[in-house]
Design a protein around this motif. Sequence first.
Motif, PDB file in Angstrom:
ATOM      1  N   SER A  20       6.578 -32.141  11.834  1.00 36.15           N
ATOM      2  CA  SER A  20       5.450 -32.368  10.933  1.00 36.15           C
ATOM      3  C   SER A  20       5.736 -33.624  10.117  1.00 36.15           C
ATOM      4  N   THR A  21       4.682 -34.235   9.626  1.00 36.44           N
ATOM      5  CA  THR A  21       4.835 -35.460   8.841  1.00 36.44           C
ATOM      6  C   THR A  21       3.536 -35.721   8.092  1.00 36.44           C
ATOM      7  N   SER A  22       3.556 -36.734   7.248  1.00 39.41           N
ATOM      8  CA  SER A  22       2.335 -37.155   6.555  1.00 39.41           C
ATOM      9  C   SER A  22       2.028 -38.587   6.965  1.00 39.41           C
ATOM     10  N   ARG A  40       7.865 -45.387   7.466  1.00 35.90           N
ATOM     11  CA  ARG A  40       8.776 -45.680   8.563  1.00 35.90           C
ATOM     12  C   ARG A  40       8.590 -47.108   9.075  1.00 35.90           C
ATOM     13  N   ASP A  44       4.246 -40.921   5.188  1.00 35.80           N
ATOM     14  CA  ASP A  44       5.592 -40.987   5.745  1.00 35.80           C
ATOM     15  C   ASP A  44       5.628 -41.887   6.983  1.00 35.80           C
ATOM     16  N   LEU A  45       4.608 -41.789   7.830  1.00 37.54           N
ATOM     17  CA  LEU A  45       4.538 -42.652   9.015  1.00 37.54           C
ATOM     18  C   LEU A  45       4.472 -44.120   8.615  1.00 37.54           C
ATOM     19  N   GLU A  72       2.183 -33.192   4.248  1.00 40.11           N
ATOM     20  CA  GLU A  72       2.837 -33.046   5.550  1.00 40.11           C
ATOM     21  C   GLU A  72       2.103 -32.004   6.382  1.00 40.11           C
ATOM     22  N   LEU A 109       8.515 -35.694  15.983  1.00 43.46           N
ATOM     23  CA  LEU A 109       8.455 -35.123  14.622  1.00 43.46           C
ATOM     24  C   LEU A 109       7.728 -33.785  14.653  1.00 43.46           C
TER      25      LEU A 109
END
Length: 631
Positions: free
Chosen positions: A106-108, A115, A111-112, A162, A104
């Motif tokens: 970028s992510t927050s 998933r 968000d992780l 993010e 990834l």
Amino acid sequence: SGHTTLYQTHVKKKYRDLCSREFFTVAHDFFDQKITEEEHDYFEQLFTIKTIKKQSRTVILKGVQGIGKTTMLMKLLLAWSTGSIYQNRFSYVFYFCCREVKQLVSTSLADLISREWPSSPVPTAEILSEPQKLLFLIDSFEVLSCDLTQAESELCSDCMEERPVRVLLSSLLWKKMLPDSSLIVAVTSDNAGSLEEQLENPEVKKLVGFSESNRKLYVRCMFPDRSQGMAAFSFVREKEQLFTMCQIPLLCWVVGTCLKQEMERGKDLADTCRCTTSLYTSFIFNLFTPKGASCPTKESQNQLKGLCSLAAEGMWTGTQMFNKEDLKRNGILDSDIPALLDTKVLRRRESENCYVFLHISIQEFCAALFYLLRSHLDHPHKAVENTTLLLFTFLKREKEHWLFLGCFIFGLLHKQEQEKMDIFFGFQMCQEIKQQLFQCLDAIGESRDLQQEIDQLTLFYCLHEIQDEAFVQQVMAYQREIKLVIKDNVDLIVSAYCLKFCTTLRKLSLSGPQPLQMNSRCMSFKLNCWHQICSVLLTNNVQVLQVKDSKLDESAFIILYNQLKQPKCPLRSLKVNNITFFCESQLFFEVFLSNTNLKRLNLNHTTLSREDVQLLCDVLLHPECNIEKLL
């Protein structure tokens, strides 16, 4: 709200399936996903308060690759999902694999978490409402090559924002984000030190793998015939290198499988599995040879050659996960993949849609084999360099993930391994590559700068694998100054083997707690190796000896003392630094009366009692003592 129960049900299904598909596999009969009583106690104690300082909420779980860190995290997650552990402590436990997270940009954190959630919508607000009841399992942290020293202004406290993966995980680890949450970070031993230094008061746990009883049970379980199983384990127990390998569950399977293959073929284990390289050669060649056949098919030969080409590319590029394009570039066709997966040398990671070698040491062996099959000029990837550069890179320890690569190249040049190659590929390697290696070592011998750059114990491991006395003697002829940090029994064996070929040694430095404490497992064996090392003081014209950073028990000291006290011992300077004596110190000081060649004594950082100081004064005043300089 029932969300925890919903999530636990999801975890049980997902990770049980994942374990069945990906986490080794051929050992299902031995491994159980249910945790043992010992594991239950281990998990419960991970976050217990051990000191009066503030309780740590971060645990670093370190261990060598393949030792079982991922399996341990999976077992912990499954145990929590079934209600066996942490029921009142953690409402949610989330597992993040850095190999996946790395993909990834970028992510927050939200968000992780999403998933990992089984359905939509995700109750993010409820999950994050009690940070003290969250546990994050961060696996394979080393693959990020993540520097956690960035400025605090870069860090993020908002779970919904993010950010680049590096910043996100740093924020979590530095407790800028969810400071009351708990973390377990799994990382290889080589990378654990820097991580430990950067985090605030982490609890560090080391995984040591299989105990001796587990190794015995595991190897014996692989043989239907009990007597054969006992014979196989006895062989492993006598070979310290193989016994040490068997600490790692995957490699224990490799060793057991190879011994079983060889015994079924009626081979003499002492001949075909004499050292680490010979075991890997037998293991790989047997897997690619049809059962009952004396040689492989042309197709199998080409598949192994493609695998070796892939392995070499991976070692030079630092890659352990390969996609289909990588395989194709190295000559592995789609039609070859099922056969390679059947050998279990190559595995498919379903979750990441990629292929990996069973263990990094298997990849290193195949990469070494590449250099005996083809020239680096024939390789499709420009990163793959020649044998000379490979050797210098390995001896200088410039690539941390190269653990055995150079040793395997030396080992494959042994006469017996060449004979195996002749049977498998239909030809033996000429002596050209051996001469090439010697020219490299000769260059090191002629350059003091190069001698300072190489790791001598790494060189010793290479020489121990080739087991060619004439060759080893040639290489050791230029060794005038040797510094060894001996950490375990295998280091001790390798050092004893190579030092006996030294003829020009002038300075010797020895350190490490393990070799100098003989009151433990394999005492007589360790004493014999230690005696061989100390004998160098009489067989060479050694002028300076340093023994440091160790605990010297009585058995080890007596062996050293018997060499030092000899009037013919040429030693002129003795350095005993940061040493704890577990013996009669009077004997130590008597050395300076028996050996009149000794002129200098350095006792820096070694604690002396009042009685020791008095003994030292008495010795220095004695007319037989020739000490001229005392530090």
